[in-house]
Scaffold this motif. Structure first.
Motif, PDB file in Angstrom:
ATOM      1  N   THR A  77       0.837  -1.196   0.000  1.00 51.52           N
ATOM      2  CA  THR A  77       0.000   0.000   0.000  1.00 51.52           C
ATOM      3  C   THR A  77       0.871   1.244   0.000  1.00 51.52           C
ATOM      4  O   THR A  77       2.088   1.179   0.199  1.00 51.52           O
ATOM      5  N   VAL A  78       0.224   2.373  -0.206  1.00 58.27           N
ATOM      6  CA  VAL A  78       0.931   3.651  -0.154  1.00 58.27           C
ATOM      7  C   VAL A  78       1.615   3.824   1.200  1.00 58.27           C
ATOM      8  O   VAL A  78       2.804   4.172   1.287  1.00 58.27           O
ATOM      9  N   ARG A  79       0.893   3.570   2.283  1.00 57.54           N
ATOM     10  CA  ARG A  79       1.473   3.747   3.619  1.00 57.54           C
ATOM     11  C   ARG A  79       2.614   2.761   3.879  1.00 57.54           C
ATOM     12  O   ARG A  79       3.587   3.107   4.546  1.00 57.54           O
ATOM     13  N   GLY A  99       2.550  15.817   4.763  1.00 61.23           N
ATOM     14  CA  GLY A  99       2.353  17.182   4.279  1.00 61.23           C
ATOM     15  C   GLY A  99       2.431  17.261   2.763  1.00 61.23           C
ATOM     16  O   GLY A  99       1.653  17.985   2.123  1.00 61.23           O
ATOM     17  N   ILE A 100       3.359  16.514   2.175  1.00 62.62           N
ATOM     18  CA  ILE A 100       3.478  16.475   0.720  1.00 62.62           C
ATOM     19  C   ILE A 100       2.243  15.822   0.108  1.00 62.62           C
ATOM     20  O   ILE A 100       1.700  16.288  -0.895  1.00 62.62           O
ATOM     21  N   PHE A 106      -3.584  13.319  -2.186  1.00 59.89           N
ATOM     22  CA  PHE A 106      -3.851  11.888  -2.281  1.00 59.89           C
ATOM     23  C   PHE A 106      -3.726  11.189  -0.928  1.00 59.89           C
ATOM     24  O   PHE A 106      -3.434   9.998  -0.846  1.00 59.89           O
ATOM     25  N   CYS A 107      -4.031  11.929   0.150  1.00 63.68           N
ATOM     26  CA  CYS A 107      -3.976  11.352   1.499  1.00 63.68           C
ATOM     27  C   CYS A 107      -4.926  10.168   1.658  1.00 63.68           C
ATOM     28  O   CYS A 107      -4.659   9.237   2.428  1.00 63.68           O
ATOM     29  N   GLU A 108      -6.034  10.191   0.939  1.00 65.79           N
ATOM     30  CA  GLU A 108      -7.048   9.140   1.116  1.00 65.79           C
ATOM     31  C   GLU A 108      -6.621   7.799   0.523  1.00 65.79           C
ATOM     32  O   GLU A 108      -7.309   6.788   0.690  1.00 65.79           O
ATOM     33  N   TYR A 109      -5.468   7.758  -0.152  1.00 60.68           N
ATOM     34  CA  TYR A 109      -5.008   6.519  -0.781  1.00 60.68           C
ATOM     35  C   TYR A 109      -4.033   5.731   0.097  1.00 60.68           C
ATOM     36  O   TYR A 109      -3.417   4.775  -0.368  1.00 60.68           O
ATOM     37  N   THR A 121      -1.480   8.902  -9.833  1.00 58.28           N
ATOM     38  CA  THR A 121      -1.356   8.729  -8.385  1.00 58.28           C
ATOM     39  C   THR A 121      -0.058   7.995  -8.038  1.00 58.28           C
ATOM     40  O   THR A 121       0.580   8.296  -7.027  1.00 58.28           O
ATOM     41  N   ARG A 122       0.341   7.044  -8.870  1.00 57.34           N
ATOM     42  CA  ARG A 122       1.648   6.403  -8.656  1.00 57.34           C
ATOM     43  C   ARG A 122       2.768   7.427  -8.742  1.00 57.34           C
ATOM     44  O   ARG A 122       3.734   7.374  -7.983  1.00 57.34           O
ATOM     45  N   GLN A 123       2.624   8.376  -9.668  1.00 54.37           N
ATOM     46  CA  GLN A 123       3.649   9.413  -9.793  1.00 54.37           C
ATOM     47  C   GLN A 123       3.655  10.326  -8.568  1.00 54.37           C
ATOM     48  O   GLN A 123       4.719  10.793  -8.133  1.00 54.37           O
TER      49      GLN A 123
END
Length: 201
Positions: A77-79, A99-100, A106-109, A121-123
């Motif tokens: 996952t992103v996290r 913060g970025i 895209f915090c919700e991802y 979003t990958r970028q």
């Protein structure tokens, strides 16, 4: 960042011919050139991913590198990517990364696997990983590919913030349409940076 007489060849094909470059703090700079001119090779040398045949690269501080080819684990996952890089960079927390993510929207991802993210979003994640340790120098290879117009604008807002905070930002592109946003601009042609860096207008 100071670059002195960097050369690199792939077999008999010489790509970089004595590159000299000085990138001062607080500068938003760009290198443009045709596809195949050696821009990505140059960034790989500047980041240490590729060893030059000759010449030297000296970084005055830490750097971040955002390659054109996104290298993510599709199963994570992103996290999980953020946690992995947090350990790699020795960071105490993820506040800067978050913060970025907020700036790029895209915090919700956070709990979404990289393999199902859109290209844009990958970028965003690719860029966040390059920036999350707050480097002094940021090297970007075609950094906004796949971004929609809103994210494209947010990217440039972020780049200006970094410049104004005293960071050095160097990006490469085969297009020169963003040259007006840059402080300095070079053209890579026939393996050399053409002319002295000029203040973009």
């Amino acid at each position: 960042m100071h670059v002195n007489q960097v050369c690199h060849a792939y077999g008999r094909r010489t790509v970089l011919r004595g590159i000299d470059l000085d990138l001062e703090p607080g500068v938003l700079a760009g290198i443009v050139g045709e596809n195949g001119a050696g821009k990505s090779t140059l960034l790989k040398v500047l980041s240490g991913e590729l060893q030059p045949d000759s010449g030297t690269v000296h970084h005055r501080g830490g750097f971040g590198y955002c390659p054109q080819e996104i290298v993510l684990n599709p199963a994570l996952t992103v996290r999980q990517h953020l946690k992995f890089f947090q350990v790699a960079f020795g960071l105490r927390d993820l506040r800067h990364a978050e913060g970025i993510m907020d700036v790029l929207r895209f915090c919700e991802y956070g709990d979404v696997r990289a393999g199902v993210l859109s290209g844009g979003t990958r970028q965003k994640l690719n860029l966040t990983l390059a920036l999350m340790h707050d480097p002094q120098v940021l090297l970007l290879d075609e950094p906004y590919q796949g971004f929609d117009w809103d994210t494209y604008q947010r990217f440039w807002d972020l780049a200006v913030r970094l410049r104004d905070a005293g960071r050095s930002v160097l990006m490469v592109s085969h297009l020169a349409h963003d040259s007006g946003r840059l402080d300095e601009l070079w053209r890579l042609e026939h393996g050399v940076l053409q002319g002295e860096p000029t203040r973009a207008s």
